[in-house]
Design a protein around this motif. Structure first.
Motif, PDB file in Angstrom:
ATOM      1  N   TYR A  99      41.210   7.369  12.611  1.00  0.00           N
ATOM      2  CA  TYR A  99      40.008   6.973  12.313  1.00  0.00           C
ATOM      3  C   TYR A  99      39.653   6.988  10.976  1.00  0.00           C
ATOM      4  CZ  TYR A  99      38.070   7.362  17.074  1.00  0.00           C
ATOM      5  OH  TYR A  99      37.739   7.262  18.396  1.00  0.00           O
ATOM      6  N   PRO A 100      38.633   6.152  10.306  1.00  0.00           N
ATOM      7  CA  PRO A 100      38.545   5.931   8.884  1.00  0.00           C
ATOM      8  C   PRO A 100      37.731   7.292   8.394  1.00  0.00           C
ATOM      9  CG  PRO A 100      37.106   4.725   9.886  1.00  0.00           C
ATOM     10  CD  PRO A 100      37.915   4.942  10.827  1.00  0.00           C
ATOM     11  N   LEU A 101      38.314   7.932   7.230  1.00  0.00           N
ATOM     12  CA  LEU A 101      37.474   9.333   6.709  1.00  0.00           C
ATOM     13  C   LEU A 101      35.934   8.835   6.602  1.00  0.00           C
ATOM     14  CD1 LEU A 101      40.257  10.686   4.321  1.00  0.00           C
ATOM     15  CD2 LEU A 101      39.639  11.271   6.661  1.00  0.00           C
ATOM     16  N   ALA A 102      35.117   9.918   6.763  1.00  0.00           N
ATOM     17  CA  ALA A 102      33.617   9.708   6.598  1.00  0.00           C
ATOM     18  C   ALA A 102      33.455   9.668   4.925  1.00  0.00           C
ATOM     19  CB  ALA A 102      32.944  10.830   7.320  1.00  0.00           C
ATOM     20  N   ASN A 103      32.261   9.326   4.624  1.00  0.00           N
ATOM     21  CA  ASN A 103      31.932   9.177   3.224  1.00  0.00           C
ATOM     22  C   ASN A 103      31.565  10.585   2.848  1.00  0.00           C
ATOM     23  OD1 ASN A 103      32.148   6.484   3.148  1.00  0.00           O
ATOM     24  ND2 ASN A 103      30.097   6.137   4.005  1.00  0.00           N
ATOM     25  N   ASP A 104      31.562  10.707   1.538  1.00  0.00           N
ATOM     26  CA  ASP A 104      31.200  12.268   1.064  1.00  0.00           C
ATOM     27  C   ASP A 104      29.631  12.368   1.155  1.00  0.00           C
ATOM     28  OD1 ASP A 104      33.103  11.394  -1.871  1.00  0.00           O
ATOM     29  OD2 ASP A 104      33.652  12.490  -0.319  1.00  0.00           O
ATOM     30  N   PRO A 105      29.238  13.664   1.543  1.00  0.00           N
ATOM     31  CA  PRO A 105      28.144  13.832   2.038  1.00  0.00           C
ATOM     32  C   PRO A 105      27.145  13.809   0.600  1.00  0.00           C
ATOM     33  CG  PRO A 105      29.417  15.879   1.457  1.00  0.00           C
ATOM     34  CD  PRO A 105      30.493  14.829   1.312  1.00  0.00           C
ATOM     35  N   MET A 106      25.839  13.752   0.870  1.00  0.00           N
ATOM     36  CA  MET A 106      25.050  13.564  -0.378  1.00  0.00           C
ATOM     37  C   MET A 106      24.706  14.768  -1.279  1.00  0.00           C
ATOM     38  SD  MET A 106      21.141  13.796   1.284  1.00  0.00           S
ATOM     39  CE  MET A 106      20.712  15.179   1.753  1.00  0.00           C
ATOM     40  N   SER A 107      24.100  14.526  -2.193  1.00  0.00           N
ATOM     41  CA  SER A 107      24.017  15.564  -3.326  1.00  0.00           C
ATOM     42  C   SER A 107      23.049  16.737  -2.641  1.00  0.00           C
ATOM     43  CB  SER A 107      23.706  15.083  -4.648  1.00  0.00           C
ATOM     44  OG  SER A 107      23.385  16.005  -5.448  1.00  0.00           O
ATOM     45  N   GLN A 108      23.180  17.821  -2.833  1.00  0.00           N
ATOM     46  CA  GLN A 108      22.037  18.740  -2.453  1.00  0.00           C
ATOM     47  C   GLN A 108      21.030  19.155  -3.593  1.00  0.00           C
ATOM     48  OE1 GLN A 108      22.298  19.879   0.425  1.00  0.00           O
ATOM     49  NE2 GLN A 108      24.109  18.773   0.850  1.00  0.00           N
ATOM     50  N   ASP A 109      21.302  18.151  -4.784  1.00  0.00           N
ATOM     51  CA  ASP A 109      20.079  18.624  -5.898  1.00  0.00           C
ATOM     52  C   ASP A 109      18.876  18.355  -5.308  1.00  0.00           C
ATOM     53  OD1 ASP A 109      22.227  19.093  -7.311  1.00  0.00           O
ATOM     54  OD2 ASP A 109      22.325  17.093  -8.190  1.00  0.00           O
ATOM     55  N   ASN A 110      17.757  19.215  -5.701  1.00  0.00           N
ATOM     56  CA  ASN A 110      16.348  19.115  -5.114  1.00  0.00           C
ATOM     57  C   ASN A 110      15.598  18.070  -6.012  1.00  0.00           C
ATOM     58  OD1 ASN A 110      16.831  20.714  -3.309  1.00  0.00           O
ATOM     59  ND2 ASN A 110      16.053  22.549  -4.589  1.00  0.00           N
ATOM     60  N   ALA A 111      14.683  17.208  -5.271  1.00  0.00           N
ATOM     61  CA  ALA A 111      13.909  16.179  -6.042  1.00  0.00           C
ATOM     62  C   ALA A 111      13.135  16.894  -6.886  1.00  0.00           C
ATOM     63  CB  ALA A 111      13.634  15.283  -5.040  1.00  0.00           C
ATOM     64  N   THR A 112      12.856  16.665  -8.066  1.00  0.00           N
ATOM     65  CA  THR A 112      11.780  17.120  -9.064  1.00  0.00           C
ATOM     66  C   THR A 112      10.312  16.477  -8.592  1.00  0.00           C
ATOM     67  OG1 THR A 112      12.116  15.569 -10.549  1.00  0.00           O
ATOM     68  CG2 THR A 112      13.463  17.536 -10.864  1.00  0.00           C
ATOM     69  N   ASP A 113      10.457  15.324  -8.083  1.00  0.00           N
ATOM     70  CA  ASP A 113       9.192  14.817  -8.037  1.00  0.00           C
ATOM     71  C   ASP A 113       9.260  14.121  -6.797  1.00  0.00           C
ATOM     72  OD1 ASP A 113       6.572  12.684 -10.051  1.00  0.00           O
ATOM     73  OD2 ASP A 113       6.609  13.412  -7.757  1.00  0.00           O
ATOM     74  N   ASP A 114       8.920  14.716  -5.628  1.00  0.00           N
ATOM     75  CA  ASP A 114       8.948  13.824  -4.429  1.00  0.00           C
ATOM     76  C   ASP A 114       8.273  12.588  -4.106  1.00  0.00           C
ATOM     77  OD1 ASP A 114      10.601  16.032  -3.679  1.00  0.00           O
ATOM     78  OD2 ASP A 114       9.036  17.095  -2.780  1.00  0.00           O
ATOM     79  N   THR A 115       7.009  12.462  -4.794  1.00  0.00           N
ATOM     80  CA  THR A 115       6.242  11.459  -4.550  1.00  0.00           C
ATOM     81  C   THR A 115       6.851  10.195  -5.241  1.00  0.00           C
ATOM     82  OG1 THR A 115       4.153  12.532  -4.175  1.00  0.00           O
ATOM     83  CG2 THR A 115       3.844  10.269  -5.079  1.00  0.00           C
ATOM     84  N   ASN A 116       7.235  10.243  -6.457  1.00  0.00           N
ATOM     85  CA  ASN A 116       7.928   9.302  -7.157  1.00  0.00           C
ATOM     86  C   ASN A 116       9.181   8.906  -6.577  1.00  0.00           C
ATOM     87  OD1 ASN A 116       5.683   9.445  -9.258  1.00  0.00           O
ATOM     88  ND2 ASN A 116       6.941  11.052 -10.519  1.00  0.00           N
ATOM     89  N   ASP A 117      10.052   9.884  -6.351  1.00  0.00           N
ATOM     90  CA  ASP A 117      11.066   9.444  -5.507  1.00  0.00           C
ATOM     91  C   ASP A 117      10.929   8.607  -4.341  1.00  0.00           C
ATOM     92  OD1 ASP A 117      12.572  10.885  -7.321  1.00  0.00           O
ATOM     93  OD2 ASP A 117      13.014  12.450  -5.867  1.00  0.00           O
ATOM     94  N   LEU A 118       9.956   8.854  -3.583  1.00  0.00           N
ATOM     95  CA  LEU A 118       9.707   8.169  -2.293  1.00  0.00           C
ATOM     96  C   LEU A 118       9.047   6.704  -2.822  1.00  0.00           C
ATOM     97  CD1 LEU A 118       8.044  10.477   0.612  1.00  0.00           C
ATOM     98  CD2 LEU A 118      10.223   9.159   0.644  1.00  0.00           C
TER      99      LEU A 118
ATOM    100  N   ASN B  76       0.856  -1.173  -0.014  1.00  0.00           N
ATOM    101  CA  ASN B  76       0.134  -0.019   0.074  1.00  0.00           C
ATOM    102  C   ASN B  76       0.807   1.214   0.111  1.00  0.00           C
ATOM    103  OD1 ASN B  76      -2.915  -1.244   0.739  1.00  0.00           O
ATOM    104  ND2 ASN B  76      -1.451  -2.324   2.087  1.00  0.00           N
ATOM    105  N   LYS B  77       2.076   1.150  -0.478  1.00  0.00           N
ATOM    106  CA  LYS B  77       2.948   2.065  -0.424  1.00  0.00           C
ATOM    107  C   LYS B  77       2.500   3.494  -1.286  1.00  0.00           C
ATOM    108  CE  LYS B  77       5.734   0.687  -4.368  1.00  0.00           C
ATOM    109  NZ  LYS B  77       4.849  -0.578  -4.592  1.00  0.00           N
ATOM    110  N   GLU B  78       1.918   3.422  -2.352  1.00  0.00           N
ATOM    111  CA  GLU B  78       1.428   4.503  -3.131  1.00  0.00           C
ATOM    112  C   GLU B  78       0.344   5.293  -2.275  1.00  0.00           C
ATOM    113  OE1 GLU B  78      -0.078   3.063  -6.734  1.00  0.00           O
ATOM    114  OE2 GLU B  78       1.855   2.330  -7.552  1.00  0.00           O
ATOM    115  N   ILE B  79      -0.444   4.751  -1.803  1.00  0.00           N
ATOM    116  CA  ILE B  79      -1.726   5.213  -0.916  1.00  0.00           C
ATOM    117  C   ILE B  79      -0.982   5.953   0.171  1.00  0.00           C
ATOM    118  CG2 ILE B  79      -3.769   5.004   0.544  1.00  0.00           C
ATOM    119  CD1 ILE B  79      -4.331   2.461  -1.107  1.00  0.00           C
ATOM    120  N   VAL B  80       0.045   5.336   1.033  1.00  0.00           N
ATOM    121  CA  VAL B  80       0.861   5.886   2.036  1.00  0.00           C
ATOM    122  C   VAL B  80       1.537   7.254   1.693  1.00  0.00           C
ATOM    123  CG1 VAL B  80       2.561   5.718   3.787  1.00  0.00           C
ATOM    124  CG2 VAL B  80       0.856   3.734   3.508  1.00  0.00           C
ATOM    125  N   ILE B  81       2.027   7.221   0.471  1.00  0.00           N
ATOM    126  CA  ILE B  81       3.014   8.266   0.089  1.00  0.00           C
ATOM    127  C   ILE B  81       2.235   9.364  -0.227  1.00  0.00           C
ATOM    128  CG2 ILE B  81       4.729   9.184  -1.523  1.00  0.00           C
ATOM    129  CD1 ILE B  81       5.820   7.127   0.694  1.00  0.00           C
TER     130      ILE B  81
END
Length: 944
Positions: A757-776, A332-337
């Motif tokens: 200590y191991p180096l941390a991973n690269d931070p995530m991209s700052q690009d905005n999502a065009t379609d939040d529902t489809n991404d989720l 039921n993920k579509e209804i939830v999103i």
């Protein structure tokens, strides 16, 4: 007197007149009510019951809607209650229900009134008294009126019996011994053919089972019969609530009721009953896969319904299923999103909870990014709901799902800049916590906090002040990772910091002090060959004369250079952290002195104290430089050593690394031998009277004037003694940390946690999502697909965890004492011997005449036998009596009391005589286990 009462009656204002008068008052309503209260106080003292009852009715109205005290009329309500007219009784009972409570002084006077009305032939008077008793019953009333309630439980008047059944619930809570008298009658009503009676009884048992369901397992056959045979939705809902509590206690019972519940789900069209069936399945019968699948299908019907109430219930049920069956959310993920954008705020919150249940280590960054975009487009309330969900999910179990802490530090910074953010306290705690726990996130964390501090717009948002407080602390504590300390000091001392609270400004001052100390220490390390006499012309502008500068120049020509430039010396124009210059340090000192000058006279003690500490440190360095600079012909290198020692001493004080401390650390430190914490210290003054306080001369840094303290600078010997004391205290601290190391973060390279200590991973991209529902939707699909970890990914940074967790241990939580007297009484009735029932009935009905008491004892025995028959398999009625008698016979044969009586002869006869004594019940119970609540309830035969 009679004439006065007649006049009061003729011209008395009625309740209708009072309401009309109040509605006509546009401005002076309080004055009108005050005048009405004066009239009521006068009228209620009248000897005429009609006048008194009308005044009491008006007082009840004002008390209900305007919350006026009516305790002064308690006795007058009893007077109205004694009236033979039903209208007066109704007004009196209503007033008594509103005003009487357990501490009412005249409460005991109502006992005879209630007993009289409970035994009345007028069913309406009986109903009024029962309704009043259900609200005001205390221990005394419940004890004294139990016989009357017992009689009404079998009356032929349906209305009266229903109310008597309802009153039993409060009577049981207040007086548990009433169970031994009324419980069997209550069980009898479960077999009543009238659905109203069954509904009332099931409602009572539903409330009783919510406190201690194990005591009511023997009644499972009766509830099962109602579940199968009843067609009343309200009754079925209550029975389902009972089975939801009983099924986890007995697996065989769960196996027996799951199929009837599924039949109700398939057959019913009532949404209320359908939802209760679904909730029972997902909460208590989630081990049955077929039943859960049917429940998920019904949940989907709720989610697709246009009614927002049903949609909300579907989301709640789906949230419960997701704890053990996450596949139901995926279906039921579509209804939830899509519900995240619903108009109803409750639906949005429930869908948000379901989305957070899909978060895992692999998709936490992507889901958080999309949810932040939703937060930017949402209102303040839902925006903070989203932020709270992200913070709680990411910090769960000490950040177990976070792999890239550099990304998480950036995420906390982004949250702080959201306009509607009001989660300052949570973000503050996590900024400091990850800095102390994760060592390799500190460079990124210092960069994020620097961005927060240099933004003056954030100072105007009071909800972000706690975040700025954490940013200032992090910047000062981990200043070694700052790229431009001068810029950091400017941000900490900017004029808009006056908008902050004094406690936060004090943190700003202390952080600036740390940055200044670090820069001085770093400069000394980079320029070891430089003497401090070259600082005088800048540190003391306008103080020294031109002759002094000329002599200083001559001094540098004649006796060698006073400023020795080593190969490590750099250009003054450079202001980078790794390239500290002479002008850089001088500008920073001047900036700090200029900003802290006004703060030294602040009205706030904390700000004033910290500012004066920093100024005193700068004045001490200036004094050393002055003494070093005025030496003509011989530059004293010892003075330079003194300044270096002072800076080194202060830097060492700030360099001790801080770490998380267990909540139970103090409790786990062993007490020294011979220490008595609870000893009486009354004689302490007599014991220590000859010990005087240390004089002011014993403190080497104390003087009458602050300027004199700076002038009387420390000698080399004093500096060395201070360093020796510091080394000694450091060694003691190291020994203490070694002894109690599990409470601290290791700070040495040689300790358990390495600096590599191991180096941390690269931070995530700052690009905005065009379609939040489809991404989720894509993320939801990916979250349930197992991923194979790449061999090229860097390992997760080390996260320091305490040995006993980061929560308060369960053993230290104080559990409230539980009163099991009601459960004990129920078990005695359902599982106890006939002697217990007989003696309890005798003790509760001892005030009755002998012939009536014998009749009631016989009636109790009949009820007990019928209850035993009902506790066996309902599918084989012919075997009920024989099977239960055989079971009872076996119990009597196994009874140690019976065995002792047979073996002991005369002793056995004496024991029987004791048990037949009216007070024998107490002697009999003395031989039984004292913890009745801990005994295992007898399993009904129909489950075998």
């Amino acid at each position: 007197m009679a004439g006065a009462s007649l006049m009061d009656t003729l011209f008395q204002r009625s309740l209708e007149d009072l309401i009309k008068g109040m509605r006509q008052q546009l401005i002076g309503e309080p004055a009108f009510i005050s005048k009405a209260m004066e009239e009521i106080r006068r009228e209620i003292k009248s000897t005429d019951l009609s006048t008194k009852s009308t005044a009491l009715l008006k007082l009840s109205y004002l008390s209900s809607l305007h919350f006026h005290d009516m305790s002064f009329a308690d006795f007058h309500a009893l007077e109205v209650l004694s009236s033979p007219r039903f209208a007066h009784k109704m007004i009196a009972y209503h007033a008594i229900s509103l005003s009487f409570h357990d501490a009412t002084p005249v409460l005991l006077l109502i006992t005879n009134h209630l007993r009289k009305d409970l035994t009345s032939t007028n069913e309406y008077e009986v109903s009024l008294s029962l309704q009043c008793l259900s609200k005001i019953a205390n221990v005394d009333l419940a004890r004294d009126l139990t016989p009357e309630i017992f009689t009404l439980l079998s009356t032929s008047k349906v209305c009266v019996r229903k109310k008597a059944i309802g009153v039993v619930l409060r009577v049981f809570w207040k007086y548990p011994d009433a169970v031994r008298v009324c419980f069997k009658r209550l069980v009898e009503n479960l077999e009543n053919s009238d659905p109203q009676m069954v509904s009332a009884v099931v409602g009572v048992f539903c409330e009783l089972a919510s406190k201690d369901p194990r005591s009511y397992l023997p009644l499972a056959p009766e509830f099962y019969r109602i579940l199968v045979d009843s067609r009343n939705n309200w009754v079925l809902i209550k029975v389902l609530k009972i089975f939801a509590r009983l099924a986890p206690l007995e697996p065989r019972l769960a196996e027996k009721v799951v199929e009837p519940i599924c039949d109700h789900m398939r057959r019913t069209v009532a949404k209320s009953l359908l939802f209760e069936c679904v909730r029972t399945i997902v909460n208590s019968l989630s081990e049955y896969e077929s039943a859960v699948k049917l429940a998920v299908v019904k949940i989907q019907e709720f989610l697709l319904d246009d009614d927002p109430n049903l949609k909300y219930l579907g989301l709640r049920a789906l949230s419960t299923v997701a704890e053990k069956h996450l596949w139901a959310v995926l279906e039921n993920k579509e209804i939830v999103i899509k519900s995240l954008s619903d108009v109803d705020p409750n639906i949005k919150v429930e869908s948000l909870r379901l989305v957070m249940k899909m978060v895992s280590e692999s998709n936490v960054a992507e889901i958080s990014r999309v949810l932040l975009n939703y937060a930017l487009k949402s209102g303040p309330e839902f925006c903070n709901k989203i932020l709270a969900s992200i913070l709680s999910t990411c910090s769960r179990n000490v950040y177990e799902i976070i792999v890239d802490f550099d990304w998480y530090a950036s995420l906390l910074g982004e949250m702080s800049r959201i306009p509607h953010c009001q989660k300052g306290e949570e973000i503050e705690n996590q900024l400091i916590d990850i800095g102390m726990r994760v060592k390799d996130v500190r460079p990124k964390l210092a960069h994020v906090c620097r961005g927060l501090l240099i933004d003056p717009a954030l100072l105007g948002n009071q909800f972000l002040h706690r975040i700025l407080s954490a940013a200032a602390w992090v910047s000062g504590e981990y200043v070694e990772f700052s790229r431009n300390p001068f810029e950091l000091v400017e941000a900490l001392l900017q004029p808009r910091t006056i908008l902050l609270l004094p406690a936060i400004r004090a943190i700003y001052i202390q952080s600036a002090f740390k940055v200044l100390t670090f820069c001085l220490h770093t400069y000394l390390l980079q320029n070891k060959g430089t003497t401090f006499s070259s600082w005088s012309d800048t540190l003391l502008p306008g103080v020294l004369s031109s002759d002094f500068y000329e002599s200083l120049a001559d001094l540098s020509v004649g006796n060698g250079p006073s400023v020795t430039v080593t190969p490590g010396h750099v250009s003054p124009s450079s202001l980078e952290r790794n390239d500290l210059s002479y002008e850089y340090i001088v500008n920073m000192l001047n900036l700090v002195e200029l900003a802290f000058g006004p703060l030294s006279g602040s009205n706030d003690v904390e700000i004033q104290d910290r500012a004066q500490n920093v100024l005193g440190f700068i004045d001490l360095i200036r004094e050393k430089v002055l003494n070093s600079s005025v030496q003509k012909g011989n530059v004293s290198e010892g003075k330079d050593v003194e300044v270096a020692d002072i800076v080194e001493l202060m830097h060492h004080a700030f360099s001790e690394e801080l770490g998380p401390v267990s909540i139970s650390a103090q409790e786990r430190v062993p007490l020294p031998d011979g220490l008595i914490l609870k000893e009486n210290l009354v004689d302490l003054e007599a014991i220590c009277g000859d010990i005087g306080l240390p004089s002011s001369n014993s403190f080497p840094f104390e003087s009458t004037s602050y300027k004199e303290e700076v002038g009387n600078s420390l000698s080399n010997l004093e500096i060395k003694e201070g360093l020796e004391q510091l080394n000694e205290s450091t060694s003691l601290l190291a020994e203490h940390r070694k002894r109690h190391g599990l409470y601290y973060l290791p700070s040495d390279k040689s300790e358990t946690i390495s600096n590599d200590y191991p180096l941390a991973n690269d931070p995530m991209s700052q690009d905005n999502a065009t379609d939040d529902t489809n991404d989720l939707l894509k993320l939801a699909e990916q979250s349930f697909v197992p991923r194979r970890k790449s061999s090229h990914t860097k390992p997760r940074p080390v996260v320091v965890k305490l040995d006993n967790g980061d929560e308060i241990p369960i053993a230290s939580r104080k559990s409230e004492p539980k009163d099991d007297s009601l459960s004990d009484a129920v078990r005695d009735v359902l599982l106890g011997s006939e002697a217990i029932i007989r003696t309890s009935s005798q003790s509760n009905l001892s005030d009755k005449p002998p012939n009536k008491r014998k009749g009631k004892e016989k009636q109790h025995r009949d009820i007990h036998e019928e209850l035993k028959e009902n506790l066996v398999d309902d599918r084989n009625p012919s075997s009920r009596r024989s099977r239960h008698r055989r079971h009872g016979k076996e119990r009597r044969q196994r009874s140690p009391r019976k065995k002792n009586a047979e073996e002991g002869g005369d002793n056995g006869q004496k024991e029987k005589q004791k048990s037949s004594h009216p007070h024998g019940r107490h002697r009999q119970r003395a031989d039984e286990p004292s913890n009745v609540a801990g005994q295992t309830s007898e399993v009904p035969d129909f489950l075998l």
